[in-house]
Write a protein that holds these residues in place. Structure first.
Motif: not given
Length: 228
Positions: A194-206
């Motif tokens: 539920x808290x996963x963002x789009x950029x959590x798949x590539x962000x340095x600090x998801x």
């Protein structure tokens, strides 16, 4: 994309990751690379042709993140609605900001004025880009769901797995994921959290550092089940 490539490779698959023209870290960005999305499935088919000349391919699966997820669906039969595309290009339907390329639509209009856009270009966007070699598709945080036709999605016959982030504001569930999940008869899917963002798949600090590992393993399991 190592988080996706590694588990597939470890599962025994031969994996190829494409740098699409106009949208990669090697050659840089061009607006067509983000907005002429119908070129992407053609890139994959071109690569498959090249690989097939080297050795037999075996069953082919396509996994993709964001625009890559649309690419995967297009190779299974998803087609863009040219009327909706035209509405986006003319501003009748607002295009959400693209984080990697702010102002992409304005840049595209400067390079390709709308009065010079031809029916041929719209026809190319709406063409059937399916590839019969593709036997299974795995979509992650899919994009372009609002531009594809329900009729084309209903024609998809290969297995489709879908994962999305519950806090994705780049490709929101209702706009971009729901059309694939509801209209593809072979589609199954679940939220990556539920808290996963789009950029959590590539962000340095998801927000959730485990999401990429989990989804990568789920993709490998999916292809092992459907491709053998």
């Amino acid at each position: 994309m190592k988080w996706l490539v590694r588990p597939l490779h470890e599962a025994g698959f031969r994996v190829v990751a494409l740098d699409h023209h106009g949208n990669n870290y090697v050659d840089g960005y061009e607006p067509e690379g983000f907005l002429h999305v119908w070129d992407r499935p053609r890139d994959v088919s071109f690569a498959l042709e090249a690989l097939a000349r080297e050795q037999p391919l075996g069953p082919v699966g396509v996994a993709g993140f964001s625009l890559g997820a649309y690419t995967a669906a297009a190779l299974a039969g998803a087609r863009i609605d040219p009327q909706i595309l035209w509405a986006v290009l003319t501003g009748t339907i607002p295009l959400p900001e693209i984080p990697e390329f702010p102002g992409a639509l304005e840049a595209l209009r400067k390079k390709h004025p709308l009065d010079k856009w031809s029916r041929r270009a719209l026809d190319a966007a709406a063409a059937d880009l399916s590839d019969p070699r593709v036997r299974a598709v795995f979509q992650i945080a899919p994009g372009v769901g609002g531009l594809v036709t329900p009729e084309s999605l209903a024609s998809v016959r290969v297995p489709v797995g879908i994962r999305w982030g519950g806090a994705d504001t780049v490709n929101p569930y209702d706009v971009d994921t729901r059309p694939y999940l509801e209209h593809i008869p072979t589609a199954t899917g679940s939220s990556a959290g539920p808290d996963v963002r789009h950029d959590d798949f590539f962000a340095p600090e998801p927000v959730d550092p485990t999401v990429r590992v989990r989804v990568g393993r789920e993709a490998a399991d999916f292809f092992q089940q459907h491709l053998g």
